[in-house]
Design a protein around this motif. Structure first.
Motif, short mmCIF file in Angstrom:
data_model
loop_
_atom_site.label_atom_id
_atom_site.label_comp_id
_atom_site.label_asym_id
_atom_site.label_seq_id
_atom_site.Cartn_x
_atom_site.Cartn_y
_atom_site.Cartn_z
N LEU A 75 -8.06 -5.32 14.49
CA LEU A 75 -8.49 -5.57 12.93
C LEU A 75 -7.40 -5.68 12.16
CD1 LEU A 75 -10.40 -2.08 13.54
CD2 LEU A 75 -11.90 -4.07 13.38
N PRO A 76 -8.10 -6.41 11.04
CA PRO A 76 -7.01 -6.91 10.54
C PRO A 76 -6.38 -5.80 9.67
CG PRO A 76 -9.25 -6.82 9.36
CD PRO A 76 -9.62 -6.26 11.09
N SER A 77 -4.96 -6.03 9.17
CA SER A 77 -3.48 -5.30 8.83
C SER A 77 -4.55 -5.69 7.04
CB SER A 77 -2.50 -4.59 9.17
OG SER A 77 -2.27 -4.47 7.85
N LEU A 78 -4.96 -4.71 6.77
CA LEU A 78 -5.29 -4.88 4.48
C LEU A 78 -4.11 -4.45 4.36
CD1 LEU A 78 -9.41 -3.49 5.18
CD2 LEU A 78 -8.52 -6.19 5.64
N ARG A 79 -3.49 -3.79 4.40
CA ARG A 79 -2.45 -3.54 3.47
C ARG A 79 -1.34 -2.07 4.08
NH1 ARG A 79 -4.62 0.19 -0.81
NH2 ARG A 79 -4.25 2.25 1.10
N LEU A 80 0.10 -3.01 3.34
CA LEU A 80 1.08 -2.35 4.20
C LEU A 80 1.65 -1.31 3.89
CD1 LEU A 80 3.01 -5.42 5.13
CD2 LEU A 80 1.68 -4.27 6.39
N THR A 81 2.53 0.18 4.24
CA THR A 81 3.22 0.70 3.69
C THR A 81 4.30 0.09 3.26
OG1 THR A 81 4.13 1.29 6.18
CG2 THR A 81 1.69 2.32 5.05
N PRO A 82 5.47 0.87 2.70
CA PRO A 82 6.70 0.45 2.12
C PRO A 82 7.37 0.24 3.26
CG PRO A 82 5.55 2.93 0.82
CD PRO A 82 4.65 2.08 1.69
N SER A 83 7.08 0.63 4.09
CA SER A 83 8.47 1.07 5.48
C SER A 83 7.46 -0.37 5.82
CB SER A 83 8.00 2.39 6.27
OG SER A 83 6.65 2.31 7.14
N GLY A 84 6.72 -0.75 6.12
CA GLY A 84 6.09 -2.74 6.46
C GLY A 84 5.13 -2.18 7.71
N SER A 85 4.38 -0.54 7.43
CA SER A 85 3.79 -0.97 8.75
C SER A 85 2.31 -0.63 7.96
CB SER A 85 4.28 0.61 9.62
OG SER A 85 3.57 0.83 8.63
N SER A 86 1.39 -1.06 9.05
CA SER A 86 -0.17 -0.93 8.41
C SER A 86 -0.78 -0.56 8.08
CB SER A 86 -1.25 -1.80 9.51
OG SER A 86 -0.53 -3.12 9.58
N SER A 87 -1.29 -0.22 6.30
CA SER A 87 -1.60 1.74 6.11
C SER A 87 -3.20 1.48 7.33
CB SER A 87 -1.97 1.21 4.82
OG SER A 87 -2.65 2.60 4.58
N VAL A 88 -3.43 3.31 7.47
CA VAL A 88 -4.16 3.63 7.57
C VAL A 88 -5.18 4.84 6.53
CG1 VAL A 88 -3.74 3.38 10.13
CG2 VAL A 88 -3.13 5.58 8.72
N SER A 89 -4.43 4.41 5.29
CA SER A 89 -5.45 5.13 4.27
C SER A 89 -6.79 5.35 4.57
CB SER A 89 -4.39 4.78 3.00
OG SER A 89 -4.57 3.97 2.73
N ILE A 90 -7.11 6.11 3.76
CA ILE A 90 -8.81 6.54 3.63
C ILE A 90 -9.46 5.59 2.93
CG2 ILE A 90 -10.87 8.15 2.60
CD1 ILE A 90 -9.45 10.36 2.56
N ASP A 91 -8.69 4.78 1.64
CA ASP A 91 -9.47 3.68 1.36
C ASP A 91 -9.63 1.78 2.37
OD1 ASP A 91 -6.41 3.47 0.24
OD2 ASP A 91 -7.29 1.90 -0.46
N VAL A 92 -8.78 1.78 2.97
CA VAL A 92 -8.79 1.41 4.03
C VAL A 92 -9.23 1.51 5.05
CG1 VAL A 92 -6.76 0.24 5.75
CG2 VAL A 92 -6.02 0.64 2.98
N LEU A 93 -9.33 2.54 5.68
CA LEU A 93 -10.50 2.97 6.32
C LEU A 93 -11.78 2.49 6.66
CD1 LEU A 93 -9.23 5.74 8.07
CD2 LEU A 93 -8.50 3.87 9.18
N GLU A 94 -12.75 3.55 4.97
CA GLU A 94 -13.80 2.63 4.16
C GLU A 94 -13.60 1.40 4.53
OE1 GLU A 94 -13.00 5.12 1.30
OE2 GLU A 94 -13.89 7.16 1.70
#
Length: 172
Positions: A75-94
């Motif tokens: 799946l495409p990474s929509l946003r990165l966390t400050p540490s540089g990993s792909s975010s799995v936040s609720i808004d990204v999951l939605e």
């Protein structure tokens, strides 16, 4: 502001903090019912997700969830966390679920899991802070924020959880 002015303000607000730290009564029965209900919901969601995936995954591990979504499923990474990993936040999951509802239907359950998880954490925090009289005594700290703002864990409780707190009657 001068040092003596700050001391004067401190002396005026100390009794207010003391009164606030008397805390809240807690509806222990509602607390336990909510905790049990949310734990059952979380357990059901976890089982449902693992059945849909056909394997076990630690859903509370963002790294493991990110690995599954972005490496295993591509799946495409929509946003990165400050540490540089792909975010799995609720808004990204939605957003991912909205883009791939039929291909990855388990995402809806993952979103549910992520929404319930902080509720259980809040209930556990309250449970752990209960005294023998069924009260919690939040500490209101104004020295940890650079702005001097007052902070307490109690202000971050989700609305669904605040209903277990019973304010004392105020005599005016």
């Amino acid at each position: 502001m001068k040092q003596r002015d700050l001391i004067g303000i401190e002396q005026k607000i100390t009794p207010i903090f003391t009164e606030m730290e008397k805390g809240f009564r807690v509806d222990v029965y509602t607390l336990m019912d909510l905790k049990s209900s949310y734990e059952m919901t979380l357990s059901g969601l976890k089982k449902e997700i693992q059945e849909k995936l056909g394997r076990t995954i630690r859903l509370d591990s963002n790294m493991e969830l990110g690995n599954l979504l972005f490496n295993d499923f591509g799946l495409p990474s929509l946003r990165l966390t400050p540490s540089g990993s792909s975010s799995v936040s609720i808004d990204v999951l939605e957003r991912l679920f909205d883009s791939y509802p039929n291909t990855y239907p388990f995402l809806k359950s993952v979103i549910g899991f992520k929404n319930v998880q902080p509720l259980i954490k809040s209930l556990k925090t309250i449970s752990n802070k209960l005294d023998l009289q069924g009260r919690i005594h939040p500490e209101f700290n104004h020295s940890t924020c650079p702005s001097g703002r007052i902070y307490s864990y109690i202000q971050n409780l989700p609305k669904e959880i605040r209903k277990v707190l019973i304010p004392d009657e105020v005599n005016s």
